[in-house]
Design a protein around this motif. Structure first.
Motif, mmCIF file in Angstrom:
data_model
loop_
_atom_site.group_PDB
_atom_site.id
_atom_site.type_symbol
_atom_site.label_atom_id
_atom_site.label_comp_id
_atom_site.label_asym_id
_atom_site.label_seq_id
_atom_site.Cartn_x
_atom_site.Cartn_y
_atom_site.Cartn_z
ATOM 1 N N UNK A 1 -19.827 -4.609 -20.216
ATOM 2 C CA UNK A 1 -19.255 -3.206 -21.274
ATOM 3 C C UNK A 1 -20.452 -3.033 -22.370
ATOM 4 N N UNK A 2 -21.803 -4.223 -22.079
ATOM 5 C CA UNK A 2 -22.130 -3.284 -22.962
ATOM 6 C C UNK A 2 -23.280 -3.116 -22.805
ATOM 7 N N UNK A 3 -23.945 -2.069 -23.128
ATOM 8 C CA UNK A 3 -25.433 -1.557 -22.104
ATOM 9 C C UNK A 3 -26.043 -0.899 -23.092
ATOM 10 N N UNK A 4 -26.926 -0.979 -23.505
ATOM 11 C CA UNK A 4 -27.779 -0.607 -25.205
ATOM 12 C C UNK A 4 -28.862 -0.034 -23.670
ATOM 13 N N UNK A 5 -29.759 0.677 -24.012
ATOM 14 C CA UNK A 5 -31.060 1.719 -23.557
ATOM 15 C C UNK A 5 -32.049 1.519 -24.292
ATOM 16 N N UNK A 6 -33.346 1.860 -23.921
ATOM 17 C CA UNK A 6 -34.518 2.319 -24.699
ATOM 18 C C UNK A 6 -34.897 3.546 -23.851
ATOM 19 N N UNK A 7 -34.880 4.565 -24.397
ATOM 20 C CA UNK A 7 -35.770 5.417 -23.668
ATOM 21 C C UNK A 7 -37.421 6.067 -23.831
ATOM 22 N N UNK B 1 -33.532 -2.905 -21.580
ATOM 23 C CA UNK B 1 -32.260 -2.320 -21.608
ATOM 24 C C UNK B 1 -31.584 -3.239 -22.342
ATOM 25 N N UNK B 2 -30.608 -4.007 -22.533
ATOM 26 C CA UNK B 2 -29.910 -4.927 -23.213
ATOM 27 C C UNK B 2 -28.637 -4.923 -22.431
ATOM 28 N N UNK B 3 -28.580 -5.404 -21.219
ATOM 29 C CA UNK B 3 -26.762 -5.600 -20.861
ATOM 30 C C UNK B 3 -26.142 -6.648 -20.822
ATOM 31 N N UNK B 4 -24.559 -6.693 -21.509
ATOM 32 C CA UNK B 4 -24.058 -7.424 -21.912
ATOM 33 C C UNK B 4 -22.803 -7.832 -21.997
ATOM 34 N N UNK B 5 -22.327 -8.921 -22.142
ATOM 35 C CA UNK B 5 -20.524 -8.868 -21.514
ATOM 36 C C UNK B 5 -19.616 -9.539 -22.825
ATOM 37 N N UNK B 6 -18.523 -8.187 -23.558
ATOM 38 C CA UNK B 6 -18.413 -8.907 -24.971
ATOM 39 C C UNK B 6 -16.577 -8.734 -24.620
ATOM 40 N N UNK C 1 -32.387 -8.462 -21.024
ATOM 41 C CA UNK C 1 -33.039 -8.302 -22.032
ATOM 42 C C UNK C 1 -34.454 -8.039 -21.151
ATOM 43 N N UNK C 2 -34.484 -6.725 -21.348
ATOM 44 C CA UNK C 2 -35.836 -6.507 -20.155
ATOM 45 C C UNK C 2 -36.810 -5.129 -21.041
ATOM 46 N N UNK C 3 -38.099 -5.395 -20.530
ATOM 47 C CA UNK C 3 -39.422 -4.017 -21.167
ATOM 48 C C UNK C 3 -39.636 -4.443 -19.908
ATOM 49 N N UNK C 4 -40.436 -2.771 -19.353
ATOM 50 C CA UNK C 4 -41.006 -2.771 -18.621
ATOM 51 C C UNK C 4 -42.378 -3.380 -19.210
ATOM 52 N N UNK D 1 -35.855 -4.654 -30.971
ATOM 53 C CA UNK D 1 -35.033 -3.139 -31.284
ATOM 54 C C UNK D 1 -33.839 -3.325 -30.204
ATOM 55 N N UNK D 2 -33.745 -3.589 -28.826
ATOM 56 C CA UNK D 2 -32.314 -3.570 -28.232
ATOM 57 C C UNK D 2 -31.809 -4.590 -29.045
ATOM 58 N N UNK D 3 -32.434 -5.899 -28.864
ATOM 59 C CA UNK D 3 -31.570 -6.836 -30.096
ATOM 60 C C UNK D 3 -31.017 -6.364 -30.643
ATOM 61 N N UNK D 4 -31.744 -6.374 -31.879
ATOM 62 C CA UNK D 4 -30.537 -5.173 -33.090
ATOM 63 C C UNK D 4 -30.272 -4.325 -32.632
ATOM 64 N N UNK D 5 -29.716 -2.939 -32.080
ATOM 65 C CA UNK D 5 -29.511 -2.257 -31.705
ATOM 66 C C UNK D 5 -27.901 -3.116 -31.740
ATOM 67 N N UNK D 6 -28.168 -4.065 -30.491
ATOM 68 C CA UNK D 6 -26.556 -4.791 -29.805
ATOM 69 C C UNK D 6 -25.909 -5.636 -31.172
ATOM 70 N N UNK D 7 -26.771 -6.206 -32.203
ATOM 71 C CA UNK D 7 -26.932 -6.699 -33.345
ATOM 72 C C UNK D 7 -25.696 -5.834 -34.028
ATOM 73 N N UNK D 8 -26.170 -4.790 -34.156
ATOM 74 C CA UNK D 8 -25.736 -3.376 -35.072
ATOM 75 C C UNK D 8 -24.417 -2.867 -34.570
#
Length: 137
Positions: free
Chosen positions: A45-51, A60-65, A76-79, A90-97
């Protein structure tokens, strides 16, 4: 390089597999089973992407909350070609925000990534337990 971060719904297994297979997580996720990947994406229920500017998924950040107490970060994966540019942080910061105050992010680190998580401000504990019943295919 311009990177766009966003909360997304509808991330496809194909995009996820392409990105995650280019990171250390690829070896421990069922990327050979797109149906299973799609099922766990749909139930997160929480997917944040970096494109990048072309729209290519590079992290991407994929979470359940529960949105009030805790969020478990499942991925939490980055190519690899984009690592070292602050994208994971930045993905972790966006999730926290997005999660807001009062919600703790927890995760289990892949071996060897502990220093990264400490570097981006996470605290380490020795009290994590899990029952591994996964099937990697």
């Amino acid at each position: 390089m311009t990177i766009f971060y966003a909360q997304e719904t509808g991330l496809t297994a194909e995009e996820y597999i392409e990105c995650v297979s280019q990171s250390e997580l690829g070896s421990i996720r069922p990327i050979g089973n797109p149906e299973r990947v799609q099922a766990y994406l749909e139930n997160s229920n929480l997917v944040i992407t970096a494109r990048n500017k072309n729209g290519t998924l590079i992290g991407l950040f994929r979470g359940m909350t529960d949105w009030h107490w805790v969020c478990y970060c499942a991925d939490l994966a980055v190519a690899e070609t984009h690592q070292g540019q602050g994208i994971g942080k930045a993905l972790m910061d966006k999730a926290t925000e997005i999660l807001g105050p009062g919600v703790t992010v927890t995760l289990l680190s892949v071996p060897g990534a502990e220093a990264f998580y400490k570097h981006i401000g996470l605290s380490q504990t020795s009290a994590a337990f899990y029952r591994d019943r996964t099937n990697r295919s």
